[in-house]
Design a protein around this motif. Sequence first.
Motif, PDB file in Angstrom:
ATOM      1  N   UNK A 236       0.948  -1.111   0.021  1.00 48.30           N
ATOM      2  CA  UNK A 236      -0.057   0.035  -0.045  1.00 48.30           C
ATOM      3  C   UNK A 236       1.093   1.250   0.008  1.00 48.30           C
TER       4      UNK A 236
ATOM      5  N   UNK B 268      -3.091   6.556  -0.642  1.00 50.22           N
ATOM      6  CA  UNK B 268      -4.547   6.675  -0.898  1.00 50.22           C
ATOM      7  C   UNK B 268      -4.906   7.629  -1.866  1.00 50.22           C
TER       8      UNK B 268
ATOM      9  N   UNK C  40      -8.166  10.224  -2.871  1.00 47.80           N
ATOM     10  CA  UNK C  40      -9.750  10.665  -2.739  1.00 47.80           C
ATOM     11  C   UNK C  40      -9.918  11.723  -3.429  1.00 47.80           C
TER      12      UNK C  40
ATOM     13  N   UNK D  32       3.179   7.830   3.117  1.00 50.01           N
ATOM     14  CA  UNK D  32       2.061   7.753   2.145  1.00 50.01           C
ATOM     15  C   UNK D  32       1.976   8.779   0.981  1.00 50.01           C
TER      16      UNK D  32
ATOM     17  N   UNK E  93      -0.630  10.828  -1.077  1.00 46.86           N
ATOM     18  CA  UNK E  93      -2.066  11.246  -0.861  1.00 46.86           C
ATOM     19  C   UNK E  93      -2.448  11.944  -2.292  1.00 46.86           C
TER      20      UNK E  93
END
Lengths: 140, 93
Positions: A80, A83, A85, A106, A108
């Motif tokens: 992973x 993320x 969105x 991470x 984004x």
Amino acid sequence: MLRMTSSLAREIRAQGEAAYPNECCGALLGLWDPEGVREATGIFPIPNARESGEQYHRFVITPEDFLRAEKAARAEGLEVLGFYHSHPDHPAAPSDYDREHALPVYAYVITAVADGRAEAMTSWRLSPDRARFDPEDILI
Amino acid sequence: MAVTLFIPAALRPFADNKAAVILPAKTAGEAVAALAAAYPDIQQHLYEPGGALRSFVNLFVGDTNIKNADGLNTPVPDGGEVTLVPAIAGGCL
Ligand SMILES: [Zn+2]
């Protein structure tokens, strides 16, 4: 820098359009190199777990859904990486709320969706002191 | 009794960039404590100053969230898997 194929970028944009006027969310799967370029090779769409009346400006990924994404990645030898969105009728820039809830390392990815159409897509990394989000290039 | 603890990417810089470590533990709490002992830099990201797990840190033994079991006392079988999972949220305003 975050590398992804054009078809993957299309999938992320299409998901943002499908969820409009709500926010979509999901995990980016790919090859994780602590020093170098991240390469996203797939996405793992996740249902927005916020109550429906809040989904127009909020998303939540439950730990259970995060675990499913981790296991899907692990099964393919991937990680992973971050993320994605969408921001319905808002620019593709992280909000203070995004920053307060973000984790370092991470990627984004944010897609602006204006009037149901996906527009700009950007990627961000939280600074180690959590003070700001730094933009990173998306190489398609 | 050895268990495998999977570390999410966000916490790996504090654990020598390892994706997983094998640790001696019989419970979920022992596994996290063993991780924190092996990599002291990670401790502040896992625990509140008072010693409780941070609210965004979730632990699974296999597919079971320890919040739905015995918390940090949830047993882990020999050779079992423990996964550290952060909570993820955001929004546009
Ligand atoms: Zn956002």
